[in-house]
Structures are given as C-alpha cells and as structure tokens.
Design an enzyme around this catalytic site. Structure first.
Site, PDB file in Angstrom:
ATOM      1  N   TYR A   1      43.417  31.379  50.345  1.00 21.77           N
ATOM      2  CA  TYR A   1      42.013  31.120  50.691  1.00 21.77           C
ATOM      3  C   TYR A   1      41.746  30.981  52.189  1.00 21.77           C
ATOM      4  CZ  TYR A   1      41.756  30.373  45.673  1.00 21.77           C
ATOM      5  OH  TYR A   1      41.827  30.540  44.308  1.00 21.77           O
TER       6      TYR A   1
ATOM      7  N   ASN B   1      29.552  31.204  45.121  1.00 22.69           N
ATOM      8  CA  ASN B   1      30.983  31.258  44.852  1.00 22.69           C
ATOM      9  C   ASN B   1      31.217  30.217  43.764  1.00 22.69           C
ATOM     10  OD1 ASN B   1      33.721  31.245  44.649  1.00 22.69           O
ATOM     11  ND2 ASN B   1      34.126  31.092  46.852  1.00 22.69           N
TER      12      ASN B   1
ATOM     13  N   HIS C   1      35.083  32.162  35.738  1.00 22.21           N
ATOM     14  CA  HIS C   1      35.854  32.740  34.647  1.00 22.21           C
ATOM     15  C   HIS C   1      35.651  32.017  33.319  1.00 22.21           C
ATOM     16  CE1 HIS C   1      37.666  34.390  38.221  1.00 22.21           C
ATOM     17  NE2 HIS C   1      38.050  33.178  38.609  1.00 22.21           N
TER      18      HIS C   1
ATOM     19  N   ASP D   1      24.320  31.750  31.686  1.00 24.66           N
ATOM     20  CA  ASP D   1      23.002  31.666  31.048  1.00 24.66           C
ATOM     21  C   ASP D   1      21.938  31.252  32.055  1.00 24.66           C
ATOM     22  OD1 ASP D   1      24.116  32.397  28.642  1.00 24.66           O
ATOM     23  OD2 ASP D   1      24.102  30.383  27.770  1.00 24.66           O
TER      24      ASP D   1
ATOM     25  N   HIS E   1      33.429  35.841  46.376  1.00 25.25           N
ATOM     26  CA  HIS E   1      34.732  35.160  46.318  1.00 25.25           C
ATOM     27  C   HIS E   1      35.494  35.444  47.589  1.00 25.25           C
ATOM     28  CE1 HIS E   1      34.172  34.366  42.061  1.00 25.25           C
ATOM     29  NE2 HIS E   1      33.738  35.612  41.968  1.00 25.25           N
ATOM     30  N   LEU E   2      36.269  34.472  48.020  1.00 26.16           N
ATOM     31  CA  LEU E   2      37.129  34.673  49.189  1.00 26.16           C
ATOM     32  C   LEU E   2      38.229  35.683  48.864  1.00 26.16           C
ATOM     33  CD1 LEU E   2      37.343  30.887  49.869  1.00 26.16           C
ATOM     34  CD2 LEU E   2      36.538  32.489  51.598  1.00 26.16           C
ATOM     35  N   SER E   3      38.878  35.483  47.715  1.00 29.47           N
ATOM     36  CA  SER E   3      40.013  36.332  47.336  1.00 29.47           C
ATOM     37  C   SER E   3      39.531  37.501  46.486  1.00 29.47           C
ATOM     38  CB  SER E   3      41.038  35.498  46.555  1.00 29.47           C
ATOM     39  OG  SER E   3      40.469  35.021  45.346  1.00 29.47           O
TER      40      SER E   3
ATOM     41  N   ARG F   1      41.678  35.655  36.043  1.00 30.64           N
ATOM     42  CA  ARG F   1      40.685  35.673  37.127  1.00 30.64           C
ATOM     43  C   ARG F   1      39.954  37.008  37.218  1.00 30.64           C
ATOM     44  NH1 ARG F   1      41.767  31.052  40.164  1.00 30.64           N
ATOM     45  NH2 ARG F   1      43.962  30.554  40.082  1.00 30.64           N
TER      46      ARG F   1
HETATM   47  C1  DQA Z   1      37.581  31.921  44.161  1.00 32.87           C
HETATM   48  C2  DQA Z   1      38.438  32.650  43.108  1.00 32.87           C
HETATM   49  C3  DQA Z   1      38.523  31.851  41.826  1.00 32.87           C
HETATM   50  O1  DQA Z   1      39.330  32.531  40.866  1.00 32.87           O
HETATM   51  C4  DQA Z   1      39.133  30.486  42.076  1.00 32.87           C
HETATM   52  O2  DQA Z   1      39.117  29.711  40.892  1.00 32.87           O
HETATM   53  C5  DQA Z   1      38.490  29.772  43.208  1.00 32.87           C
HETATM   54  C6  DQA Z   1      38.084  30.509  44.390  1.00 32.87           C
HETATM   55  C7  DQA Z   1      37.574  32.652  45.499  1.00 32.87           C
HETATM   56  O3  DQA Z   1      36.699  32.350  46.316  1.00 32.87           O
HETATM   57  O4  DQA Z   1      38.461  33.469  45.774  1.00 32.87           O
HETATM   58  O5  DQA Z   1      38.394  28.543  43.193  1.00 32.87           O
HETATM   59  O6  DQA Z   1      36.247  31.888  43.677  1.00 32.87           O
END
Ligand code: DQA
Length: 141
Positions: free
Chosen positions: A22, A72, A78, A85, A98-100, A109
């Site tokens: 991250y 985010n 997930h 909803d 998402h960062l990743s 994920r």
């Molecule tokens: C995340 C990716 C998710 O799978 C994870 O649970 C996170 C961070 C991301 O920003 O990459 O907490 O949302």
C-alpha cells in the site's frame, strides 16, 4: 463542484500497514495531495471509517450534498452487499478506487461487489489512484 472521498476499513493505518503493498504515504498525506490537486477546481471532503454502516449512511446522505463520490471501500469492496445496495440506490455518480491492483492479488480480492454499480474502477496506481479518482470525478459533472 464537490467531491466526497470515502475510505473504508484499515485505511487509517496507511503508512504502517503492509507498505510493500500500500506504500508509505499516510491517509493524511493522500488527503493533502488530493486537496492540492483539486485547488480551484473542486471542493473536497475526505472521510474514513472502519464501520460498514457509516459508509452506507454517507453514501445515502451524498444525494444533494455532493456531486460525485470517490470510494476506496477497502475490505468491504469484496463483501458488502449493503454498500453495493446504497451505491445502486443513490443518484450521485460513484467512482471506485484502490491503491493496489486487486485483479493481480488473491482470488477473493479479484471480485468487487460494488464495481457493477459504480461508474468505473481505478486500481493499481498507489496514491495516484486517488488523483486519477479526482480527475475522473471532474469529468462526471
Ligand atoms: C484496497 C484493496 C482491498 O482488497 C483491501 O482490503 C484494502 C485496500 C486497496 O486500496 O488496494 O484494504 O482497497
């Protein structure tokens, strides 16, 4: 133009949480980067909660208060039918970030419950995902 950034569980730990995935920036660092990039272009509100219900309530309250939500949802991405909803029910456009790169990670994920009800998804660019989230939000209103 108002953009509301919502951050889900454990994102308050950024900077110390699995930096190899991250990065080393804290959520406060990211917020200040977003605020500078938005200067003169959009009003930014930035929130974080570890509670699913708080995120659901913020999405519900966004209508009439903000033009775009950038979210985010972290782990709730997930798992949360409730968040999906709420996003499906709002008339405010929502951008998922998402960062990743969630598609390159563990199988659990790779599925986002919220993706089908968001305008689009940005992932894998580290803190730049937030900047790209802002740029995409600016195209939506
Ligand atoms: C995340 C990716 C998710 O799978 C994870 O649970 C996170 C961070 C991301 O920003 O990459 O907490 O949302």
């Amino acid at each position: 133009m108002k953009v509301l950034f919502l951050n889900g569980p454990n994102l308050n730990l950024l900077g110390q949480r699995q930096p190899e995935i991250y990065g080393e920036s804290t959520l406060a660092d990211i917020e200040s980067g977003v605020r500078s990039q938005a200067e003169g272009r959009a009003e930014i509100e930035f929130r974080q909660s570890n509670d699913e219900g708080a995120l659901v309530t913020w999405v519900q309250e966004a209508s009439g208060q903000t033009d775009v939500v950038v979210i985010n949802a972290a782990g709730y991405t997930h798992t949360s039918v409730a968040l999906r909803d709420a996003i499906a029910a709002t008339d405010v456009p929502v951008v998922e970030i998402h960062l990743s790169n969630i598609h390159a990670r563990e199988e659990f994920r790779q599925n986002s419950l919220i993706a089908p009800v968001c305008c689009g998804q940005i992932c894998g660019f580290g803190t730049a995902s937030y900047m790209l989230g802002l740029e995409s939000a600016l195209t939506l209103k």
